[in-house]
Design a protein around this motif. Structure first.
Motif, short mmCIF file in Angstrom:
data_model
loop_
_atom_site.label_atom_id
_atom_site.label_comp_id
_atom_site.label_asym_id
_atom_site.label_seq_id
_atom_site.Cartn_x
_atom_site.Cartn_y
_atom_site.Cartn_z
N ARG A 27 0.81 -1.20 0.00
CA ARG A 27 0.00 0.00 0.00
C ARG A 27 0.85 1.27 0.00
O ARG A 27 1.85 1.38 0.71
N ASP A 28 0.45 2.23 -0.80
CA ASP A 28 1.10 3.53 -0.90
C ASP A 28 0.55 4.40 0.23
O ASP A 28 -0.63 4.74 0.25
N ARG A 29 1.41 4.79 1.15
CA ARG A 29 0.93 5.54 2.32
C ARG A 29 0.34 6.88 1.93
O ARG A 29 -0.63 7.34 2.52
N ARG A 30 0.94 7.53 0.93
CA ARG A 30 0.40 8.82 0.52
C ARG A 30 -0.97 8.66 -0.13
O ARG A 30 -1.88 9.43 0.15
N LEU A 31 -1.14 7.63 -0.97
CA LEU A 31 -2.45 7.36 -1.55
C LEU A 31 -3.46 7.09 -0.44
O LEU A 31 -4.61 7.56 -0.49
N ASN A 32 -3.05 6.35 0.57
CA ASN A 32 -3.94 6.05 1.69
C ASN A 32 -4.38 7.32 2.41
O ASN A 32 -5.56 7.47 2.76
N ARG A 33 -3.44 8.22 2.63
CA ARG A 33 -3.77 9.47 3.32
C ARG A 33 -4.74 10.31 2.50
O ARG A 33 -5.71 10.87 3.03
N VAL A 34 -4.49 10.40 1.21
CA VAL A 34 -5.37 11.17 0.34
C VAL A 34 -6.75 10.53 0.28
O VAL A 34 -7.78 11.23 0.35
N LEU A 35 -6.79 9.22 0.18
CA LEU A 35 -8.07 8.52 0.13
C LEU A 35 -8.84 8.72 1.42
O LEU A 35 -10.06 8.96 1.41
N ASP A 36 -8.16 8.64 2.54
CA ASP A 36 -8.81 8.84 3.84
C ASP A 36 -9.41 10.25 3.93
O ASP A 36 -10.54 10.44 4.36
N GLY A 37 -8.63 11.25 3.50
CA GLY A 37 -9.13 12.62 3.53
C GLY A 37 -10.29 12.83 2.58
O GLY A 37 -11.24 13.56 2.89
N ALA A 38 -10.25 12.16 1.42
CA ALA A 38 -11.33 12.28 0.44
C ALA A 38 -12.63 11.69 0.97
O ALA A 38 -13.72 12.25 0.78
N LEU A 39 -12.53 10.57 1.66
CA LEU A 39 -13.73 9.93 2.22
C LEU A 39 -14.32 10.77 3.35
O LEU A 39 -15.54 10.90 3.48
N LYS A 40 -13.46 11.34 4.17
CA LYS A 40 -13.95 12.20 5.25
C LYS A 40 -14.69 13.40 4.69
O LYS A 40 -15.72 13.82 5.22
N LEU A 41 -14.18 13.96 3.59
CA LEU A 41 -14.86 15.10 2.99
C LEU A 41 -16.25 14.73 2.50
O LEU A 41 -17.21 15.49 2.66
N ILE A 42 -16.39 13.54 1.90
CA ILE A 42 -17.72 13.10 1.43
C ILE A 42 -18.71 13.07 2.59
O ILE A 42 -19.85 13.52 2.47
N ALA A 43 -18.27 12.56 3.73
CA ALA A 43 -19.14 12.52 4.89
C ALA A 43 -19.41 13.92 5.44
O ALA A 43 -20.54 14.25 5.82
N ASN A 44 -18.38 14.75 5.46
CA ASN A 44 -18.52 16.09 6.03
C ASN A 44 -19.47 16.99 5.26
O ASN A 44 -20.13 17.86 5.84
N VAL A 45 -19.51 16.83 3.94
CA VAL A 45 -20.32 17.74 3.13
C VAL A 45 -21.65 17.11 2.71
O VAL A 45 -22.39 17.70 1.94
N GLN A 46 -21.96 15.93 3.22
CA GLN A 46 -23.27 15.34 2.94
C GLN A 46 -24.36 16.26 3.47
O GLN A 46 -24.28 16.74 4.61
N CYS A 47 -25.36 16.52 2.66
CA CYS A 47 -26.42 17.44 3.07
C CYS A 47 -27.35 16.76 4.08
O CYS A 47 -27.34 15.54 4.25
#
Length: 391
Positions: free
Chosen positions: A137-157
């Motif tokens: 696993r690419d640690r940087r890809l993991n970090r970006v993916l984790d942040g991207a998923l959190k954003l989806i949850a954070n901006v859900q209406c």
């Protein structure tokens, strides 16, 4: 503002590409040939076009992270994992372009703000698939993916949907945004990541609100089940397109709602549209549907399987094979497809339209290989249970 816990993290389990398709998929292979020599050659030509035109930056000259992600997905779906396979280098370049442009908020969009959650959802989905296909696993890809998923949850209406821009508000905009996030969230689960159950439960409710029957929407559910209907672009019943019928089916399947009666209603709409397609007679690169619609139609057919898949997939596959541009091998267009609906879905046509259409066509032709984690999974009861636990 709606509050929710954010619990994303890597699980211990590591997904690997299986050497054999699932048992359910094997049984389907007995009924018809999903892959033909012609479709294999067509896929090879399409991937070759993508590789020739990618460029040193890995982005095909586009700053649309969703489109760049689609280019990567085409290679991934044909079994070319990051750093592995004939096109492993091309996958690495495309993923690097996406990952290196993630914003501190986690947002994966560097173009028009009105495309925030379109590009974000699609790029997050692709990163999730790459994550699931990578042994080391690419640690940087993991970090970006984790942040991207959190954003989806954070901006859900608050109603469970999403807006075009990456911000939370009371009501989401339309079903086309929900399906992008649905695939991103399911991709996370398939790749060993956890998703807050309340996010899923809200999203399921929002998708069901986009279903309209051919009658009074005030009818009881039992009465609606007796009437024709389909998923629509907006909650009021507007935009009853083939694309939205397929998008709604994909959402229900990704969220584990396999027995939802609305799926069958929409598959009737989708199957009828596919069966009405004329045969492609000229190699002009046109597609059976616009690329956006085809992307979801192909997935809906595959996910539901059974008769819709067996009756309709060969029609889509053979249409793509017959329509692919075939010119002299030195031609810049040899091996591509064109997206006749590019302007409709926010792109400008030209080379970006070719990138979009060719990526989608390759993905559709490669589905029977079942290399992507999201295509290897059977029913995910645990995902559905997690969602319902959020009630």
């Amino acid at each position: 503002m709606l509050q929710r816990s954010l619990i994303f993290g890597l699980l211990v389990a590591v997904l690997v590409v299986p050497t054999q398709p699932p048992a359910q998929a094997q049984s389907l292979r007995l009924d018809f040939d999903e892959i033909t020599p012609e479709s294999e050659l067509s896929l090879d030509r399409g991937l070759d076009w993508l590789a020739r035109n990618q460029g040193n930056e890995g982005n095909w000259g586009s700053n649309d992270l969703g489109l760049v992600g689609m280019g990567a997905l085409a290679f991934l779906s044909a079994g070319h994992a990051p750093g592995r396979g004939k096109y492993g280098r091309e996958v690495d370049k495309a993923l690097e372009f996406v990952v290196s442009r993630a914003k501190p908020s986690g947002l994966l969009n560097i173009s028009d703000g009105q495309r925030d959650m379109y590009n974000h959802g699609l790029a997050t989905f692709v990163l999730g698939q790459a994550h699931g296909m990578t042994a080391n696993r690419d640690r940087r890809l993991n970090r970006v993916l984790d942040g991207a998923l959190k954003l989806i949850a954070n901006v859900q209406c608050e109603d469970g949907g999403w807006d075009y821009k990456a911000h939370q508000q009371k009501n989401g905009h339309d079903l086309s945004l929900a399906v992008m996030q649905a695939k991103a969230l399911r991709s996370a689960v398939d790749s060993g990541l956890e998703v807050p159950p309340e996010v899923i439960q809200l999203a399921i409710k929002s998708v069901r609100d986009h279903y309209a029957c051919k009658g009074d929407r005030r009818l009881s559910e039992a009465e609606q089940m007796k009437l024709p209907g389909q998923f629509t672009y907006s909650r009021g019943g507007g935009g009853g397109t083939i694309a939205m019928a397929a998008a709604g089916v994909v959402c229900m399947q990704e969220f584990g709602e396999y027995e939802d009666w609305r799926i069958g209603k929409n598959m009737e709409v989708i199957s009828a549209a596919v069966k009405e397609l004329p045969k492609a007679t000229e190699r002009k690169g046109n597609m059976p549907f616009d690329a956006y619609t085809l992307y979801y139609v192909g997935q809906a057919l595959y996910q539901v399987n059974g008769e819709p898949w067996q009756d309709c997939y060969p029609r889509l596959r053979d249409y793509l094979v017959a329509a692919q541009v075939q010119e002299d091998k030195t031609s810049a267009n040899n091996g591509c497809w064109h997206d006749q609906g590019a302007k409709t879905h926010g792109h400008v046509g030209g080379r970006e339209g070719q990138l979009y259409a060719t990526s989608v066509a390759c993905f559709i032709l490669a589905i029977p290989n079942r290399y992507l984690p999201i295509l290897q999974e059977g029913k995910i009861e645990s995902f559905r249970q997690k969602a319902k636990a959020g009630k």
